[in-house]
Design a protein around this motif. Structure first.
Motif, mmCIF file in Angstrom:
data_model
loop_
_atom_site.group_PDB
_atom_site.id
_atom_site.type_symbol
_atom_site.label_atom_id
_atom_site.label_comp_id
_atom_site.label_asym_id
_atom_site.label_seq_id
_atom_site.Cartn_x
_atom_site.Cartn_y
_atom_site.Cartn_z
ATOM 1 N N ASP A 1 -9.755 -9.905 -26.634
ATOM 2 C CA ASP A 1 -9.489 -8.887 -25.620
ATOM 3 C C ASP A 1 -9.964 -7.501 -26.043
ATOM 4 N N TRP A 2 -10.488 -7.368 -27.267
ATOM 5 C CA TRP A 2 -11.074 -6.110 -27.737
ATOM 6 C C TRP A 2 -12.592 -6.172 -27.560
ATOM 7 N N LYS A 3 -13.210 -4.999 -27.440
ATOM 8 C CA LYS A 3 -14.668 -4.948 -27.318
ATOM 9 C C LYS A 3 -15.245 -3.920 -28.275
ATOM 10 N N LEU A 4 -16.500 -4.107 -28.615
ATOM 11 C CA LEU A 4 -17.249 -3.193 -29.485
ATOM 12 C C LEU A 4 -18.429 -2.643 -28.710
ATOM 13 N N VAL B 1 -16.432 2.563 -36.267
ATOM 14 C CA VAL B 1 -16.909 1.792 -37.422
ATOM 15 C C VAL B 1 -18.314 2.241 -37.804
ATOM 16 N N LEU B 2 -18.582 2.197 -39.105
ATOM 17 C CA LEU B 2 -19.898 2.552 -39.629
ATOM 18 C C LEU B 2 -20.227 1.601 -40.780
ATOM 19 N N VAL C 1 -21.309 11.122 -37.333
ATOM 20 C CA VAL C 1 -20.541 10.347 -36.352
ATOM 21 C C VAL C 1 -19.097 10.173 -36.803
ATOM 22 N N LEU C 2 -18.875 10.065 -38.110
ATOM 23 C CA LEU C 2 -17.508 9.933 -38.614
ATOM 24 C C LEU C 2 -16.716 11.207 -38.366
ATOM 25 N N ALA D 1 -19.291 2.446 -32.194
ATOM 26 C CA ALA D 1 -20.255 2.752 -33.249
ATOM 27 C C ALA D 1 -21.374 3.539 -32.594
ATOM 28 N N ALA D 2 -21.985 4.454 -33.329
ATOM 29 C CA ALA D 2 -23.041 5.278 -32.748
ATOM 30 C C ALA D 2 -24.070 5.636 -33.813
ATOM 31 N N GLY D 3 -25.309 5.732 -33.379
ATOM 32 C CA GLY D 3 -26.400 6.091 -34.289
ATOM 33 C C GLY D 3 -27.659 5.345 -33.910
ATOM 34 N N ARG D 4 -28.779 5.818 -34.420
ATOM 35 C CA ARG D 4 -30.057 5.189 -34.079
ATOM 36 C C ARG D 4 -30.082 3.736 -34.549
ATOM 37 N N LEU D 5 -30.779 2.922 -33.787
ATOM 38 C CA LEU D 5 -30.835 1.490 -34.075
ATOM 39 C C LEU D 5 -31.969 1.216 -35.054
ATOM 40 N N SER D 6 -31.734 1.568 -36.299
ATOM 41 C CA SER D 6 -32.718 1.366 -37.356
ATOM 42 C C SER D 6 -32.032 0.667 -38.530
ATOM 43 N N TRP D 7 -32.828 0.130 -39.432
ATOM 44 C CA TRP D 7 -32.295 -0.789 -40.449
ATOM 45 C C TRP D 7 -31.219 -0.150 -41.318
#
Length: 385
Positions: A240-243, A287-288, A298-299, A214-220
């Motif tokens: 065994d998966w990571k995010l 994921v978004l 990002v998508l 996932a990527a993007g600014r950490l805002s609400w």
């Protein structure tokens, strides 16, 4: 035009952040300068000359720094902040007027979430174009999230006036999606021109890495609180998966505390990176979980790297990019359990991931830079004919 090159000037907050707006505007400015032979200027409000841009500008693109300390107003509480805001507003208007007068652009472009009302009314001969990057219903909505009652009331009326000023005075509002264009229907003129991505593709995902990105600014508005809830469910089934989340912003500390307090495994927040393409290619799912999106670049970037996407069907961006069941999944907005189920399905079914990955690359080709930039060229030259 008397033989003069068409002169275009953008005005925005800064080019320092690794954000979608900054990336797209930089790419458009470079494209216009190189392929259209326009004179392109980027006027930044708060950026200082010693602060490097997040994305490279072509040598022929000229950058003008107003160097107005826009964020100083947030150091004060109300009512003093109103007086500081007024003084800063006067500085911005004066310096922007001087810069525009010196540049003498044919087209002046602003973005809807930063001083677009000022751009729409600044005295000059240029045609005024406003780009709606946040979508009208959500423009400036983030400013009211952490305010007291009185300041929230003030912001509500300020926002109404701000949007109506754009609608009355801007020559054109350009939306990224048809849905947002409908919201701007009271404007003098509305056009729909989607974004594109010029990110170099050096490698593609093989969809075998047990990693979600996932990527993007950490805002609400990016809805990472919802993503944490989703991952709390999924990580128990697939330890065994990571995010991995790439971004920074004012919610970083609270998000990290939430992850820690819930004892959620295999979830890490990383700072923004210039090598985000490499990170996409080394992921198997994107994921978004945003509450809203103007376009969700990002998508598109993920799809171009062959990474299938899952997103909440929020207004307005994801639906304009993801073709449900073809290159990813659209999930009923806010349905945490359904999102977790869709993500689990894509983790479990290797063949499904590979098929969606192949179609992701094909689908992303429909967001063609030439077609998009031709629309901008047609619009500008029509306005200035």
């Amino acid at each position: 035009m008397n033989g003069r090159k068409l002169r275009v000037a953008y005005f925005l907050e800064s080019l320092v952040a690794f954000g979608g707006v900054e990336r797209v505007l930089s790419d458009k400015a470079n494209y216009m300068a190189i392929y259209f032979d326009y004179e392109v200027y980027i006027i930044t409000c708060a950026q200082k000359p010693e602060q490097p841009n997040a994305f490279l500008l072509h040598d022929s693109v000229k950058q003008v720094y107003l160097n107005v300390p826009y964020y100083e107003q947030y150091n004060y509480g109300y009512p003093k902040r109103l007086f500081v805001k007024r003084d800063i507003g006067r500085q911005i208007r004066q310096k922007l007027s001087e810069a525009v007068q010196q540049i003498d652009p044919d087209v002046l472009i602003g973005v809807s979430h930063f001083e677009a009302a000022l751009v729409s009314t600044i005295p000059c001969r240029a045609k005024k174009v406003i780009e709606s990057h946040e979508a009208r219903p959500f423009t400036m909505s983030g400013l009211s999230q952490y305010r007291n009652f009185l300041s929230s009331i003030y912001m509500k009326f300020y926002r109404i006036k701000y949007l109506h000023t754009i609608e009355r005075h801007a020559d054109v509002v350009v939306s990224l999606t048809e849905g947002d264009a409908h919201e701007w229907r009271k404007s003098r003129r509305v056009e729909v021109i989607p974004n594109f991505s010029l990110m170099p593709i050096e490698e593609y995902s093989n969809c075998e890495t047990k990693r979600i990105i996932a990527a993007g600014r950490l805002s609400w508005e990016k809805g990472y609180d919802r993503l944490i809830s989703v991952w709390e469910i999924v990580s128990k089934r697939f330890p065994d998966w990571k995010l991995d989340i790439f971004g920074n912003g004012n919610l970083q500390e609270s998000l990290e505390n939430e992850i820690k307090s819930r004892e959620i495994e295999n979830l890490t927040i990383h700072p923004p990176t210039k090598s985000i393409g490499h990170e996409y290619a080394n992921s198997s799912i994107c994921v978004l979980t945003s509450y809203f999106e103007g376009f969700a670049l990002v998508l598109l970037e993920s799809l171009r790297h062959g990474v299938p996407c899952i997103a909440f069907d929020c207004k307005f961006g994801p639906r304009s990019i993801i073709e449900d069941g073809t290159c990813g999944y659209l999930v009923e907005d806010g349905n945490i359990q359904l999102f977790a189920d869709k993500l689990s399905k894509l983790i479990e079914e290797d063949d499904e991931r590979l098929q969606l990955s192949f179609m992701s690359v094909e689908h992303a080709r429909s967001f063609d830079v030439y077609g998009t930039m031709t629309k901008w060229k047609t619009l500008f030259e029509e306005l200035t004919a």
